[in-house]
Design a protein around this motif. Sequence first.
Motif, PDB file in Angstrom:
ATOM      1  N   UNK A  54      42.350 -11.180  24.393  1.00 41.14           N
ATOM      2  CA  UNK A  54      42.570  -9.483  24.834  1.00 41.14           C
ATOM      3  C   UNK A  54      40.888  -9.084  24.777  1.00 41.14           C
ATOM      4  N   UNK A  55      39.862  -9.470  25.413  1.00 38.12           N
ATOM      5  CA  UNK A  55      38.712  -8.786  24.902  1.00 38.12           C
ATOM      6  C   UNK A  55      37.849  -8.707  24.211  1.00 38.12           C
ATOM      7  N   UNK A  81      43.461   2.069  20.559  1.00 38.33           N
ATOM      8  CA  UNK A  81      42.839   1.495  20.893  1.00 38.33           C
ATOM      9  C   UNK A  81      42.381   0.328  20.076  1.00 38.33           C
ATOM     10  N   UNK A  82      41.363  -0.504  20.770  1.00 36.91           N
ATOM     11  CA  UNK A  82      41.335  -1.890  20.184  1.00 36.91           C
ATOM     12  C   UNK A  82      40.389  -1.438  19.287  1.00 36.91           C
ATOM     13  N   UNK A  83      40.792  -1.840  17.989  1.00 36.01           N
ATOM     14  CA  UNK A  83      40.004  -1.555  16.386  1.00 36.01           C
ATOM     15  C   UNK A  83      39.468  -3.189  16.315  1.00 36.01           C
ATOM     16  N   UNK A  84      38.196  -3.024  15.110  1.00 37.49           N
ATOM     17  CA  UNK A  84      37.948  -3.788  15.223  1.00 37.49           C
ATOM     18  C   UNK A  84      39.155  -5.052  14.207  1.00 37.49           C
ATOM     19  N   UNK A  85      38.449  -5.986  13.726  1.00 31.33           N
ATOM     20  CA  UNK A  85      39.896  -6.641  13.231  1.00 31.33           C
ATOM     21  C   UNK A  85      39.067  -7.872  12.081  1.00 31.33           C
ATOM     22  N   UNK A  86      38.574  -8.004  10.592  1.00 32.60           N
ATOM     23  CA  UNK A  86      38.129  -8.337   9.575  1.00 32.60           C
ATOM     24  C   UNK A  86      39.295  -8.936   8.914  1.00 32.60           C
ATOM     25  N   UNK A 104      34.331  -4.674  20.569  1.00 33.21           N
ATOM     26  CA  UNK A 104      35.416  -5.312  19.748  1.00 33.21           C
ATOM     27  C   UNK A 104      35.505  -6.776  19.355  1.00 33.21           C
ATOM     28  N   UNK A 105      35.477  -6.383  17.532  1.00 29.93           N
ATOM     29  CA  UNK A 105      35.297  -8.311  17.239  1.00 29.93           C
ATOM     30  C   UNK A 105      36.569  -8.716  16.555  1.00 29.93           C
TER      31      UNK A 105
END
Length: 492
Positions: A119-120, A17-22, A223-224
């Motif tokens: 991708x939202x 599932x779409x995780x946040x990405x830093x 999601x960011x």
Amino acid sequence: MTGGLFLAFKPHQAAPSRPNIIYIYADDLGYAELGCYGQQKIRTPNLDQLAREGIRFTQHYTSMPVCAPARCMLLTGRHGGHSYIRGNYEMGGFPDSLEGGQMPLYPGAFTIGRMLQQSGYKTACIGKWGLGMANTTGNPNEQGFDYFYGYLDQKQAHNYYPTHLWENGKPVPLNNPVISVHQRLAPERATPEGFAYYQGKDYAIDRMAQKALAFVRQHRSEPFFLYLPYTAPHLSLQAPEDVVKEYVGKFDEKPYLGQQGYASTPYPRATYAAMITYMDKQIGALMQLLKELKIDDNTLVMFSSDNGATFSVGGVEAAFFNSVGNLRGLKMDVYEGGIREPMLARWPGKIRAGQTTGHVSIQYDLLATLAELTGYKQPFTTDGISFLPTLLGQPSSQKQHAFLYWEYPEKGGQLAVRMGNWKAVKTDVRKNRSGLWELYDLDKDVGETSNVAAQHPDLIRQADAIVAREHTPAHINDWEIINPKTAPKAAN
């Protein structure tokens, strides 16, 4: 084995599932300047903790050993033979009135930000951009980022107390006087008052860190993607007095008066160490916020640097801090010290803690990695290979590069090709395009001290073949070092 250009990259795994990405990107941080990579003099407790709680890469590379092209290749997934930006092509000058940035990205470039927007994801770049001003096609808001705050022009980033930073295409004033950081300090003015000229009130790192925390708070429920290209420890040597105090008296040092460019400081060694420790502190605050917001387990955090530690300018002393360990070369070199970078990744519950990997990877892999992570379905062009299987502990699914490729047009023109454990290097290409390759066995000679090219003509032929295949003409003559007769003329 896989290498070269993918014309239609599609993920082969079912993505989580779409995780946040830093993605945190230091500036001119050497391979050995974090405690978790052996640093002895500079404290980096938060990044060391990130390493303990995640995975540490030992053979991770930047795509280019200098700022702007490294950033372009990171975001677009292309290597030095294919990238649109291949060098630090400067536009404008240092004063505010001449702020012009660097060569801008072309309109609609396929960047990590654009892919994740599609991708939202809500996307932000906070820090140093270096790929075009707001009034050009390189405007980050037009290149996949919903939000931008920081420096657009790398030359402005030489000053940590600028008169302004940029926010979504508009300059935002800071409470700082005009400071000419390349103005030398006369010895008779090396007084507290003289050094105070290079200090302001609003420290850029503080401002960027505040904006990063605000962005995470604002988008904690969706999601960011936060791309955080901090400017530390790039010159100039500037930091608030209370930050530098931690290191004052710990090193034998003498004042730096600007004789090699950039801002003067009474404590160059203490200031350099403090800048890295202070960046580490801001990263610690960001990690703490993720926990407070209860989004820690759904956030992938990565950390790396755009190139190796800088050479002997501006008061920096890479040898004193053993900044690249036992590697050869520094920033602007395609030897290991200029291109091998720290790389950390942490994702609780997905990345097993306490790992170290020798997987050979490069920053132009990030686009493919995040495409696979997020399940991006549309074909796109990249030279990279996803290292997601390595992050998730699936070594049997991890593809390997047949080669890594560097084509660097500056500092005389340089080429490098890594093939397995073999590394071919060619320097001074502008003067002698038919010059001899050097060859090193990185498995036995990571310091690149013993040139064994004469014993391996087959590998030299392979390197020549890779260059011939992977090079495409640069769009401006200044960057063309392989086939100058076929290079298109620079645009007017």
